[in-house]
Design an enzyme around this catalytic site. Structure first.
Site, PDB file in Angstrom:
ATOM      1  N   CYS A 199       0.835  -1.209   0.000  1.00 43.91           N
ATOM      2  CA  CYS A 199       0.000   0.000   0.000  1.00 43.91           C
ATOM      3  C   CYS A 199       0.868   1.256   0.000  1.00 43.91           C
ATOM      4  CB  CYS A 199      -0.981  -0.042   1.165  1.00 43.91           C
ATOM      5  SG  CYS A 199      -2.408   0.994   0.858  1.00 43.91           S
ATOM      6  N   HIS A 246      -3.422  -4.811   0.321  1.00 36.36           N
ATOM      7  CA  HIS A 246      -2.782  -5.367   1.522  1.00 36.36           C
ATOM      8  C   HIS A 246      -2.823  -6.891   1.495  1.00 36.36           C
ATOM      9  CE1 HIS A 246      -2.341  -1.661   3.937  1.00 36.36           C
ATOM     10  NE2 HIS A 246      -3.408  -1.250   3.266  1.00 36.36           N
ATOM     11  N   GLU A 250      -1.199  -8.903   3.168  1.00 38.75           N
ATOM     12  CA  GLU A 250      -0.970  -9.493   4.509  1.00 38.75           C
ATOM     13  C   GLU A 250      -2.265  -9.955   5.178  1.00 38.75           C
ATOM     14  OE1 GLU A 250      -0.628  -6.289   3.723  1.00 38.75           O
ATOM     15  OE2 GLU A 250      -1.138  -4.934   5.362  1.00 38.75           O
TER      16      GLU A 250
HETATM   17  N1  GLN Z   1      -1.898   6.833   2.997  1.00 35.98           N
HETATM   18  C1  GLN Z   1      -2.007   6.091   1.789  1.00 35.98           C
HETATM   19  C2  GLN Z   1      -3.371   6.226   1.135  1.00 35.98           C
HETATM   20  O1  GLN Z   1      -4.330   6.592   1.767  1.00 35.98           O
HETATM   21  C3  GLN Z   1      -1.674   4.631   2.014  1.00 35.98           C
HETATM   22  C4  GLN Z   1      -2.661   3.917   2.890  1.00 35.98           C
HETATM   23  C5  GLN Z   1      -2.168   2.599   3.370  1.00 35.98           C
HETATM   24  O2  GLN Z   1      -0.982   2.295   3.335  1.00 35.98           O
HETATM   25  N2  GLN Z   1      -3.045   1.796   3.903  1.00 35.98           N
HETATM   26  O3  GLN Z   1      -3.520   5.961  -0.036  1.00 35.98           O
END
Ligand code: GLN
Length: 537
Positions: free
Chosen positions: A381, A507, A509
């Site tokens: 992400c 994600h 994970e």
């Molecule tokens: N802050 C970033 C976004 O909102 C990444 C979010 C995250 O890593 N979950 O896109």
């Protein structure tokens, strides 16, 4: 339908969620269909708006629910797929009750904690029981017995048990038996008092799971049994684990917890076959290989902020018969000290998700170090956004490239917000959330790792790769290895000339389990190992 209610006593952080999940594993392996549910007494509608310092990781489900991290344990330890029905907070209960009141559903009655709030809580157990079609519903009550906020939940399960009838409900209380150094003894008094607190509410626990640093001897078990009014064999020892949380189901099986539960619930099921868990433990205790992986984050001092990431790394290790030492690197420390000084010697570098500006430049330096030194890199992400910004700045020479999250006026917004997100003003549940399909590109390392072309992965973010820069990146050998099926959003990237440089906007994970390690984590650890073995000693 059978019900198990898990409460906690004495202190928080006893691993109640883990205990509930481990019991789930055992029952599932006895052939029962199990579902797990968590009740959280706080007033936030969900933990999505909470700071990781307050709450640890926010665990995202397929349906986009932002939930308590215990649901991560539930999914990792069992085969259940959870939905937003599986996590209920006081905030949600009150929101529903107040909405009902405004809609006139209570027909002029005074709206009260008992019965309106407690009914709403019980309704959630019934709904889950019906929808899941499970044999056993395990419901964990968050917080510690004696907390004011927890009372409506305890009252609700007391009433629930009355209706369900004996033989259909088990109350399992997870408590703490501290070792007092000065006395050289384990002490049972806190457990006695916490059971007394429960009984005051009308709940007499059937089972006490005693969290302890040291083994409970026979005398101590007898004492707990006598003073807490539970049979001797219902005093279960749950010692701190030596190696891994994945020991817990085996430990509880040795204590015959699942036998006892089945007996109390009149479930005649064969013994649990746990050979696959024993093999997992073998790999964790005596792995063939070892590697060190750096996680570069900003909440590294917190045990729980990157819970699923740490677990998925361990799973990647299990898949490679490899023990992983996770080195928690503070991104802010890289800024003054330089990436080389801090990251040298690591087998792989992982940049997890995150929000806000703190530590961003350190993470960018870590991604650069990984790219330039052929160190395996996995970005999750924010970790993909970081890899993109780094590449833009140092390869494409767009010096001030950034994400508009951190620099709204950057001349090169390589990561930016989608139009639909810019209109959002509400905070809770408004990000791009939950499992969405991703189409992988044939011939990429990513597609090879997955062994599939369409995968479903969970999201939680607002910002995306800015398509205005696609061509420029592509020309410089920055490969987009996965897109949304309409081709509009970049979901995953890789650098083909690097031994392993993969980063996803989603994600992964959240979908890794010890017995089903996620392919990206499996590949990441394999790459770290391969690099280690090629190196001269
Ligand atoms: N802050 C970033 C976004 O909102 C990444 C979010 C995250 O890593 N979950 O896109």
């Amino acid at each position: 339908m059978k019900y198990i209610f898990v409460t906690g006593g004495v202190v928080s952080s006893l691993g109640k969620g883990l205990t509930a999940a481990a019991l789930g594993t055992l029952l599932e392996n006895r052939g029962l269909k199990v579902v797990l549910q968590k009740f959280d007494p706080y007033l936030n509608v969900d933990p999505g708006t909470m700071n990781p310092y307050q709450h640890g990781e926010v665990y995202v489900l397929d349906d986009g629910a932002e939930t308590d991290l215990d649901l991560g344990h539930y999914e990792r330890f069992t085969n259940v797929k959870l939905t937003r029905l599986n996590n209920l907070t006081s905030g949600q209960v009150y929101q529903t009750v107040l909405n009902n009141e405004r809609e006139g559903k209570y027909l002029g009655k005074t709206v009260q904690v008992i019965p309106h709030v407690t009914d709403e809580i019980q309704k959630r157990i019934h709904v889950l029981a019906e929808q899941s079609n499970a044999d056993v519903v395990i419901t964990e009550i968050g917080g510690t017995t004696g907390d004011i906020e927890g009372l409506p939940f305890l009252e609700a399960i007391r009433e629930f048990a009355l209706e369900a009838g004996t033989g259909n409900v088990v109350f399992m209380h997870v408590t703490y038996v501290p070792f007092i150094k000065a006395a050289g003894e384990l002490k049972t008094k806190p457990t006695q008092q916490s059971v007394a607190k429960l009984r005051e509410i009308g709940i007499a626990p059937h089972i006490l799971v005693c969290r302890t640093e040291r083994p409970l001897d026979k005398e101590l078990r007898q004492k707990i049994s006598l003073f807490c009014n539970v049979p001797f064999d219902a005093v279960i020892e749950e010692k701190d684990v030596d190696h891994s949380i994945y020991e817990v189901p085996l430990m509880l099986q040795r204590e015959r917890l699942d036998d006892l539960v089945c007996r109390l619930l009149h479930l005649d099921m064969p013994l649990a076959n746990m050979t696959h868990w024993q093999e997992i433990m073998r790999k964790l205790i005596a792995p063939q290989h070892r590697v060190r992986i750096g996680v570069v984050g900003k909440y590294i001092e917190l045990q729980d902020a990157y819970k699923s990431v740490y677990e998925a790394i361990i799973h990647g290790g299990i898949a490679n018969d490899c023990g992983v030492e996770i080195v928690k690197v503070d991104a802010e420390q890289i800024e003054p000290e330089g990436a080389e000084n801090i990251l040298k010697g690591l087998g792989g570098i992982l940049v997890p998700g995150g929000f806000g500006e703190r530590g961003i430049e350190g993470k960018i330096k870590a991604a650069r170090y990984a790219r330039e030194n052929n160190v395996p890199y996995l970005g999750l992400c924010l970790g993909m956004q970081i890899a993109t910004i780094e590449f833009a700045r140092n390869v494409l020479k767009l010096a001030k490239a950034h994400s508009t999250e951190f620099d709204p006026n950057t001349p090169h917004p390589v990561i930016a917000m989608l139009d639909e997100q810019t209109k959002v003003t509400q905070k809770g549940g408004t990000m791009r959330l939950g499992a969405q399909p991703c189409q992988l590109v044939i011939g990429t390392k990513t597609a090879q790792l997955y062994g599939a072309f369409i995968v479903k992965e969970r999201h939680r973010h607002r910002y995306e790769f800015n398509n205005a820069y696609r061509e420029q990146f592509e020309k410089a050998d920055f490969v987009f290895s996965g897109f949304t099926p309409d081709g509009k959003l970049v979901e995953i990237i890789e650098l083909p000339k690097h031994p392993f440089f993969i980063a996803s906007q989603f994600h992964p994970e959240f979908q890794s389990k010890p017995h089903q390690p996620h392919p990206l984590f499996k590949g990441f650890i394999a790459a770290a190992l391969a690099r280690l073995h090629q190196k001269p000693l």
